[in-house]
Scaffold this active site. Sequence first.
Site, mmCIF file in Angstrom:
data_model
loop_
_atom_site.group_PDB
_atom_site.id
_atom_site.type_symbol
_atom_site.label_atom_id
_atom_site.label_comp_id
_atom_site.label_asym_id
_atom_site.label_seq_id
_atom_site.Cartn_x
_atom_site.Cartn_y
_atom_site.Cartn_z
ATOM 1 N N GLY A 83 -27.640 -12.677 11.282
ATOM 2 C CA GLY A 83 -27.251 -12.225 12.604
ATOM 3 C C GLY A 83 -28.227 -11.270 13.249
ATOM 4 N N ARG A 166 -38.364 -6.540 5.387
ATOM 5 C CA ARG A 166 -37.888 -6.829 4.032
ATOM 6 C C ARG A 166 -38.713 -7.941 3.398
ATOM 7 N NH1 ARG A 166 -31.646 -7.935 3.395
ATOM 8 N NH2 ARG A 166 -32.113 -9.903 4.457
ATOM 9 N N ARG A 173 -28.944 -17.619 -0.759
ATOM 10 C CA ARG A 173 -27.753 -16.911 -1.232
ATOM 11 C C ARG A 173 -26.739 -17.915 -1.779
ATOM 12 N NH1 ARG A 173 -27.608 -12.457 2.940
ATOM 13 N NH2 ARG A 173 -29.521 -12.709 4.120
ATOM 14 N N ASP A 244 -22.072 -14.127 0.427
ATOM 15 C CA ASP A 244 -23.262 -14.250 1.263
ATOM 16 C C ASP A 244 -24.253 -13.121 1.012
ATOM 17 O OD1 ASP A 244 -20.958 -12.924 2.697
ATOM 18 O OD2 ASP A 244 -22.595 -12.300 4.014
ATOM 19 N N ASP A 254 -29.132 -7.271 0.322
ATOM 20 C CA ASP A 254 -28.286 -6.939 1.473
ATOM 21 C C ASP A 254 -27.542 -5.618 1.298
ATOM 22 O OD1 ASP A 254 -28.992 -8.857 3.216
ATOM 23 O OD2 ASP A 254 -27.110 -9.949 3.196
#
Length: 483
Positions: A83, A166, A173, A244, A254
């Site tokens: 997103g 990153r 995932r 996820d 994440d």
Amino acid sequence: MRLKQDFFEQLPEFYSQVFPLGISNPHWLAWSQDAADLIEIKQPSDELLQGLSGNAHVDGASYYAQVYSGHQFGGYSPQLGDGRSIILGEALGPQGAWDVALKGAGPTPYSRHGDGRAVMRSAVREFLISEALHHLHIPTTRALAVIGSDLPVWRESQETAAITVRLAKSHIRFGHFEYFCHSERGAPAKLKQLLDFTIKQHYPDLSCDAVGYKAWFTRVVADTAKMIANWQAIGFAHGVMNTDNMSILGDTFDFGPFAFLDTFKEGFICNHSDPEGRYAFGQQPGIGLWNLQRLAQALSPIIASDDLIESLNQYQVELVKHYLLLMRGKLGLKTSAAEAEQDDHDLALIGAFTGLMERNQLDHTNTWRRFGQLDPNASHSSLRDDFVDLHGFDTWYQAYQVRLGSVDEVGLWQKERNQVNPKYILRNYLAQEAIIAVELGDLKPLHNLQRLLQNPFDEQLEFEDMAKRPPDWGQGLIMSCSS
């Protein structure tokens, strides 16, 4: 930076192409040369700053956001996706290729009415935890840099946008496989396409057939178990273990409202959005298995159920094996044979000690570090002074000494303990102090904290205060998912 585009070229139905919006007045807030070396970047530059801030095109970049689904707090969300993260491609380096992603680069088709931005505080936290976990030898994605801006964004109040750059060996995932299983999007053909790509890219020694698929899933189970064993041994709470957010490679991934334990508490909750404690510290091993079961369910159209179950049954075995390896190192215990009876005895000894820590409200990291000052042959331990329940400690310590046996070289034994029991961790209050300083225009506390986290096992006397228990306001800080 040399980029290739294997994911972009081979899996066109697994992403949407989208370009970053850029940010105003980009400037470096933090930089990891360790991470830069992975993709052969010698130093930060103005040209690189413009490219990684989204203000200029990076040569060879394709720019895309991946699509996936996932189970969030136990409920299935059929479409999620990146997103606010835009991947440039895979950068080549001496240790292989690394995905380069700009987190906070603007909206994507998967932003779900969000602005696609990241605020400075969350970008800084992700950078710091990536540095911390890596130098604690825990598998993790890396953060190359944090890029600040003067772009205002609104969360609970007005904040400033930033971008985390990153690096990940893969962004695939558990949720990628779920997306193409629980839909009419061409499963099992798409599942097989994704699985074959994953194996060829990251498990080249395995074949893309039934034998290779089973071996691959067995490795995913083992790598996930090892990752979580590392978390439990070091005292790390992830906070949002949705499927996820689970890397197929067993890398910590994440980062949101994570935390290291301050006072040891099995039920510690670090996420303000998790009042029931689904992802509490002590629940993480069980959630790891639950997530793997969801992955197995997604893979069931292409991998035989018996093979999936057989691999899942190895999760607890791998978890306990790796956890015991780590905890025996922390306690200085030697073992010559992995006999079940010895394993059970050691698990009970470890559990008794962590139970004592919790009942006596001791600091997790500092208590383990004290083993580096312990004379294991002495009948009286200086560690005893930290406990209120003296009888409980004495009973445990007697059993510990019996299990440990006589230590010939005490100095060497103490040094070995300090090599596995860190003195410094990323305490939430330290991160918060660094973030406040950045808001005031002072980057020195952030850079000092980064330097501290790069050598967590060293004494670093100039940073001695950062090893202390948090002040009252900083004890057990619980963060929100707002970012």
